[in-house]
Design a protein around this motif. Structure first.
Motif, PDB file in Angstrom:
ATOM      1  N   MET A  96      33.906  38.713 -23.368  1.00 25.13           N
ATOM      2  CA  MET A  96      34.566  37.475 -23.777  1.00 25.13           C
ATOM      3  C   MET A  96      35.997  37.443 -23.210  1.00 25.13           C
ATOM      4  SD  MET A  96      34.821  35.927 -27.619  1.00 25.13           S
ATOM      5  CE  MET A  96      33.084  35.628 -27.839  1.00 25.13           C
ATOM      6  N   THR A  97      36.377  36.320 -22.597  1.00 28.10           N
ATOM      7  CA  THR A  97      37.728  36.233 -22.030  1.00 28.10           C
ATOM      8  C   THR A  97      38.751  36.078 -23.157  1.00 28.10           C
ATOM      9  OG1 THR A  97      37.378  33.875 -21.817  1.00 28.10           O
ATOM     10  CG2 THR A  97      37.002  35.178 -19.840  1.00 28.10           C
ATOM     11  N   SER A  98      40.037  36.395 -22.873  1.00 25.67           N
ATOM     12  CA  SER A  98      41.043  36.322 -23.950  1.00 25.67           C
ATOM     13  C   SER A  98      41.297  34.854 -24.311  1.00 25.67           C
ATOM     14  CB  SER A  98      42.323  37.004 -23.514  1.00 25.67           C
ATOM     15  OG  SER A  98      42.820  36.328 -22.392  1.00 25.67           O
ATOM     16  N   PRO A  99      41.523  34.568 -25.632  1.00 22.39           N
ATOM     17  CA  PRO A  99      41.634  33.182 -26.059  1.00 22.39           C
ATOM     18  C   PRO A  99      42.870  32.491 -25.480  1.00 22.39           C
ATOM     19  CG  PRO A  99      41.811  34.721 -27.925  1.00 22.39           C
ATOM     20  CD  PRO A  99      41.666  35.532 -26.700  1.00 22.39           C
ATOM     21  N   GLU A 100      42.693  31.250 -25.045  1.00 24.39           N
ATOM     22  CA  GLU A 100      43.845  30.469 -24.625  1.00 24.39           C
ATOM     23  C   GLU A 100      44.253  29.561 -25.789  1.00 24.39           C
ATOM     24  OE1 GLU A 100      40.909  27.906 -21.723  1.00 24.39           O
ATOM     25  OE2 GLU A 100      43.043  27.490 -21.524  1.00 24.39           O
ATOM     26  N   ARG A 101      45.447  29.007 -25.748  1.00 23.68           N
ATOM     27  CA  ARG A 101      45.921  28.142 -26.837  1.00 23.68           C
ATOM     28  C   ARG A 101      46.434  26.836 -26.226  1.00 23.68           C
ATOM     29  NH1 ARG A 101      50.504  27.089 -30.334  1.00 23.68           N
ATOM     30  NH2 ARG A 101      49.689  26.779 -32.433  1.00 23.68           N
ATOM     31  N   VAL A 102      45.956  25.724 -26.772  1.00 25.37           N
ATOM     32  CA  VAL A 102      46.371  24.414 -26.263  1.00 25.37           C
ATOM     33  C   VAL A 102      46.752  23.512 -27.441  1.00 25.37           C
ATOM     34  CG1 VAL A 102      44.961  24.500 -24.160  1.00 25.37           C
ATOM     35  CG2 VAL A 102      43.962  23.588 -26.257  1.00 25.37           C
ATOM     36  N   LYS A 103      47.260  22.329 -27.109  1.00 28.06           N
ATOM     37  CA  LYS A 103      47.635  21.381 -28.175  1.00 28.06           C
ATOM     38  C   LYS A 103      46.400  20.651 -28.704  1.00 28.06           C
ATOM     39  CE  LYS A 103      52.377  20.447 -26.755  1.00 28.06           C
ATOM     40  NZ  LYS A 103      52.756  20.778 -25.388  1.00 28.06           N
ATOM     41  N   VAL A 104      45.527  20.239 -27.768  1.00 24.53           N
ATOM     42  CA  VAL A 104      44.362  19.442 -28.175  1.00 24.53           C
ATOM     43  C   VAL A 104      43.121  19.895 -27.412  1.00 24.53           C
ATOM     44  CG1 VAL A 104      43.462  17.087 -28.470  1.00 24.53           C
ATOM     45  CG2 VAL A 104      45.931  17.438 -28.317  1.00 24.53           C
ATOM     46  N   VAL A 105      42.014  20.028 -28.134  1.00 22.24           N
ATOM     47  CA  VAL A 105      40.713  20.180 -27.472  1.00 22.24           C
ATOM     48  C   VAL A 105      39.909  18.921 -27.763  1.00 22.24           C
ATOM     49  CG1 VAL A 105      38.492  21.401 -27.512  1.00 22.24           C
ATOM     50  CG2 VAL A 105      40.618  22.702 -27.452  1.00 22.24           C
ATOM     51  N   VAL A 106      39.354  18.331 -26.703  1.00 18.20           N
ATOM     52  CA  VAL A 106      38.472  17.173 -26.853  1.00 18.20           C
ATOM     53  C   VAL A 106      37.061  17.657 -26.545  1.00 18.20           C
ATOM     54  CG1 VAL A 106      37.929  14.835 -26.057  1.00 18.20           C
ATOM     55  CG2 VAL A 106      40.315  15.627 -26.063  1.00 18.20           C
ATOM     56  N   ILE A 107      36.150  17.537 -27.511  1.00 16.70           N
ATOM     57  CA  ILE A 107      34.757  17.933 -27.252  1.00 16.70           C
ATOM     58  C   ILE A 107      33.976  16.673 -26.935  1.00 16.70           C
ATOM     59  CG2 ILE A 107      32.771  19.233 -28.069  1.00 16.70           C
ATOM     60  CD1 ILE A 107      34.466  20.388 -30.291  1.00 16.70           C
ATOM     61  N   GLY A 108      33.448  16.594 -25.716  1.00 17.57           N
ATOM     62  CA  GLY A 108      32.641  15.438 -25.317  1.00 17.57           C
ATOM     63  C   GLY A 108      33.385  14.554 -24.337  1.00 17.57           C
ATOM     64  N   GLU A 112      12.721  38.238 -36.058  1.00 19.94           N
ATOM     65  CA  GLU A 112      13.583  37.134 -36.501  1.00 19.94           C
ATOM     66  C   GLU A 112      14.952  37.148 -35.827  1.00 19.94           C
ATOM     67  OE1 GLU A 112      11.969  39.068 -38.773  1.00 19.94           O
ATOM     68  OE2 GLU A 112      10.377  37.593 -38.986  1.00 19.94           O
ATOM     69  N   GLU A 113      15.369  38.330 -35.410  1.00 22.30           N
ATOM     70  CA  GLU A 113      16.727  38.432 -34.864  1.00 22.30           C
ATOM     71  C   GLU A 113      16.827  37.612 -33.577  1.00 22.30           C
ATOM     72  OE1 GLU A 113      19.685  41.775 -32.990  1.00 22.30           O
ATOM     73  OE2 GLU A 113      17.744  42.365 -33.763  1.00 22.30           O
ATOM     74  N   PRO A 114      17.792  36.657 -33.507  1.00 21.24           N
ATOM     75  CA  PRO A 114      17.854  35.852 -32.298  1.00 21.24           C
ATOM     76  C   PRO A 114      18.241  36.703 -31.090  1.00 21.24           C
ATOM     77  CG  PRO A 114      19.711  35.358 -33.755  1.00 21.24           C
ATOM     78  CD  PRO A 114      18.836  36.337 -34.479  1.00 21.24           C
ATOM     79  N   ALA A 115      17.752  36.315 -29.926  1.00 20.37           N
ATOM     80  CA  ALA A 115      18.110  37.043 -28.713  1.00 20.37           C
ATOM     81  C   ALA A 115      19.611  36.904 -28.512  1.00 20.37           C
ATOM     82  CB  ALA A 115      17.377  36.437 -27.532  1.00 20.37           C
ATOM     83  N   GLU A 116      20.227  37.936 -27.977  1.00 26.02           N
ATOM     84  CA  GLU A 116      21.664  37.875 -27.730  1.00 26.02           C
ATOM     85  C   GLU A 116      21.920  36.804 -26.675  1.00 26.02           C
ATOM     86  OE1 GLU A 116      24.443  41.361 -26.292  1.00 26.02           O
ATOM     87  OE2 GLU A 116      23.570  41.544 -28.291  1.00 26.02           O
ATOM     88  N   PRO A 117      22.915  35.924 -26.896  1.00 28.03           N
ATOM     89  CA  PRO A 117      23.132  34.889 -25.891  1.00 28.03           C
ATOM     90  C   PRO A 117      23.568  35.515 -24.570  1.00 28.03           C
ATOM     91  CG  PRO A 117      24.848  34.832 -27.591  1.00 28.03           C
ATOM     92  CD  PRO A 117      23.848  35.859 -28.007  1.00 28.03           C
ATOM     93  N   THR A 118      22.981  35.055 -23.471  1.00 24.90           N
ATOM     94  CA  THR A 118      23.361  35.625 -22.181  1.00 24.90           C
ATOM     95  C   THR A 118      24.426  34.765 -21.511  1.00 24.90           C
ATOM     96  OG1 THR A 118      21.518  34.466 -21.219  1.00 24.90           O
ATOM     97  CG2 THR A 118      21.183  36.800 -21.721  1.00 24.90           C
ATOM     98  N   ALA A 119      24.607  33.517 -21.998  1.00 26.07           N
ATOM     99  CA  ALA A 119      25.624  32.653 -21.395  1.00 26.07           C
ATOM    100  C   ALA A 119      27.001  33.239 -21.700  1.00 26.07           C
ATOM    101  CB  ALA A 119      25.524  31.256 -21.981  1.00 26.07           C
ATOM    102  N   PRO A 120      27.919  33.197 -20.717  1.00 28.57           N
ATOM    103  CA  PRO A 120      29.274  33.699 -20.983  1.00 28.57           C
ATOM    104  C   PRO A 120      29.925  32.936 -22.140  1.00 28.57           C
ATOM    105  CG  PRO A 120      28.943  33.281 -18.640  1.00 28.57           C
ATOM    106  CD  PRO A 120      27.729  32.752 -19.338  1.00 28.57           C
ATOM    107  N   GLN A 121      30.555  33.683 -23.048  1.00 29.93           N
ATOM    108  CA  GLN A 121      31.155  33.086 -24.253  1.00 29.93           C
ATOM    109  C   GLN A 121      32.674  32.988 -24.090  1.00 29.93           C
ATOM    110  OE1 GLN A 121      28.899  32.349 -27.004  1.00 29.93           O
ATOM    111  NE2 GLN A 121      27.535  32.720 -25.273  1.00 29.93           N
ATOM    112  N   HIS A 122      33.237  31.896 -24.606  1.00 28.56           N
ATOM    113  CA  HIS A 122      34.690  31.698 -24.519  1.00 28.56           C
ATOM    114  C   HIS A 122      35.207  31.172 -25.844  1.00 28.56           C
ATOM    115  CE1 HIS A 122      34.492  31.924 -20.107  1.00 28.56           C
ATOM    116  NE2 HIS A 122      33.385  31.200 -20.222  1.00 28.56           N
ATOM    117  N   GLU A 123      36.532  31.228 -26.011  1.00 22.27           N
ATOM    118  CA  GLU A 123      37.139  30.544 -27.160  1.00 22.27           C
ATOM    119  C   GLU A 123      38.529  30.027 -26.801  1.00 22.27           C
ATOM    120  OE1 GLU A 123      36.519  33.916 -29.780  1.00 22.27           O
ATOM    121  OE2 GLU A 123      38.689  34.178 -29.906  1.00 22.27           O
TER     122      GLU A 123
END
Ligand code: FAD
Length: 391
Positions: free
Chosen positions: A1-13, A151-162
């Motif tokens: 996971m990359t280190s978290p960035e910080r911004v003023k606004v996130v627009v989803i969509g 039942e355990e979901p497969a580990e996500p393979t897509a790169p994760q960010h925050e």
């Protein structure tokens, strides 16, 4: 996971609502991809329009309103080619809009969760860019990681960010959250259930017996397209169709529907269906369809039995169904906001002027009264102004 960035606004969509907010944030001199970040899960520009069926033209959709600032590019949906697929025109115009205003939308990025992280909100998302096979293997380990239990979901393979953000604008529309009501027997249906969001081409239904469910323009459009193609066609609607004696959407009716949506949003109730408030404008093509008996809806069936839909009581009877098309609408796509616990007991989120009343950091663009291209465009200025006042 990359280190978290910080911004003023996130627009989803990055549909009509998200792009409109971004336009005004830029106008208030915030810098795209620096002060504010836009995330969109779709592979390309166009919001939900990129997923709509090819035969839907601007000429057969309701009016599609321009984005604010679109005239600067010399573009308007009013003068666009009404015979081209709406999905292509809208995707092209949004693309040019994004380029012109340098909005730097990050895609395909799927927001999985937004969580409260004290002062900030934390947006967790995954990069859906198709990964080369080698990278997928590396992410899973050489032989793939075995799940401990079924039942355990497969580990996500897509790169994760925050990203951490001071303000969140959720502009995720409804396309990702199709609604299908429950009817007895539907799980055992011998045919195929199709929702509006799965419809791509009338040819897929050639020589099939099709039942179309719904009282809005999508259902009517499907009936007209399937008339020459299907072996049998039945139209059912839960409510009698409220045909309007005009070809365009009645503005008075539309403003009453917007007021209904606004009232529900302000009191935290689930949003009512839009068509129940507007009625259905009757184009010449529709009037002809009614005249020849095609566009006459039966009441809703009571249950599904094998490859039939069945009416009981006064209207008892049955109709064969190889396919049931559920043109029964959508709900706001808000699953990723669940950790924020914004939902009220009444079933909705309390929202006024695009702002979530329980958390001043959160805005919902395109929600309730803003759920049309004109409402979404207006949302931009309304929301951007509130954010700027608090920054
Ligand atoms: C069949 C149909 C026909 C319509 N016709 C008209 C019409 O003619 N005129 C009109 O005014 N309105 C019409 N509408 C309503 C129309 O959809 C809205 O007016 C408007 O386009 C919605 O814009 P939006 O930005 O709110 O949502 P969308 O266009 O749906 O954009 C939302 C964006 O958010 C992204 N997204 C969703 N969830 C996530 C997530 N978790 N992470 C990252 N990204 C995410 C999606 O990929 C999408 O790009 C129609 C709706 C439907 C279903």
């Amino acid at each position: 996971m990359t280190s978290p960035e910080r911004v003023k606004v996130v627009v989803i969509g990055a549909g009509q609502a998200g792009l409109s907010v971004a336009f005004y944030l830029r106008r208030f001199e915030l810098v795209a991809d620096q002060d504010f970040v836009m995330l969109d899960r779709a592979p390309g520009p166009g919001g939900a329009w990129q997923h709509r069926w090819s035969s839907l033209r601007l000429g057969t959709a309701h009016k599609v309103n321009d984005l604010p600032g679109m005239s600067e590019l010399g573009l308007s949906f009013d003068t666009a080619d009404r015979n081209l697929p709406a999905k292509a025109v809208v995707a092209d115009y949004y693309d040019r809009f994004e380029q012109h205003f340098d909005l730097r939308v990050r895609r395909p990025m799927n927001v999985r969760q937004v969580v409260n992280a004290g002062v900030d909100l934390q947006v967790r998302y995954e990069d859906l860019t198709p990964q080369p096979l080698e990278e997928q293997k590396a992410a899973r380990g050489l032989f793939g990681r075995r799940r401990k239990t079924f039942e355990e979901p497969a580990e996500p393979t897509a790169p994760q960010h925050e990203i951490s953000t001071q303000f969140l604008v959720n502009a995720t529309g409804t396309w990702g959250s199709p609604f299908v009501p429950y009817y007895p027997g539907m799980a055992e249906f011998a045919g195929r259930h199709v929702h509006t969001s799965d419809f791509t081409d009338a040819e897929d239904f050639r020589d099939k017996h099709v039942v179309v469910v719904g009282g809005g323009t999508s259902a009517i459009g499907f009936m007209l397209e399937l008339e020459e193609v299907a072996a049998g066609l039945t139209w059912v609607s839960r409510r009698p169709i409220d045909w309007l004696d005009r070809q365009e959407l009645d503005l008075e009716g539309a403003s009453a529907a917007v007021a209904m949506q606004d009232e529900a949003a302000r009191s935290g109730r689930a949003l009512p269906s839009i068509v129940s408030g507007t009625g259905v404008p009757k184009s010449r093509r529709m009037a002809a369809g009614i005249e020849r008996g095609l566009l006459v809806a039966r009441p809703m069936f009571d249950r599904i039995e094998g490859d039939r839909v069945v009416w009981e009581g006064e209207n008892s009877g049955m109709a064969r169904a190889d396919v049931i098309i559920w043109a029964t609408g959508f709900r706001p796509d808000l699953r990723h906001l669940a950790p924020l616990k914004l939902r009220e007991k009444a079933g909705g989120i309390t929202v006024g002027q695009g702002a979530a009343w329980s958390d001043p950091r959160i805005f919902l663009a395109g929600y309730g009264p803003q759920a049309s291209t004109i409402g979404a465009s207006r949302a931009g200025r309304m929301i951007a102004r509130q954010i700027m006042a608090m920054l």
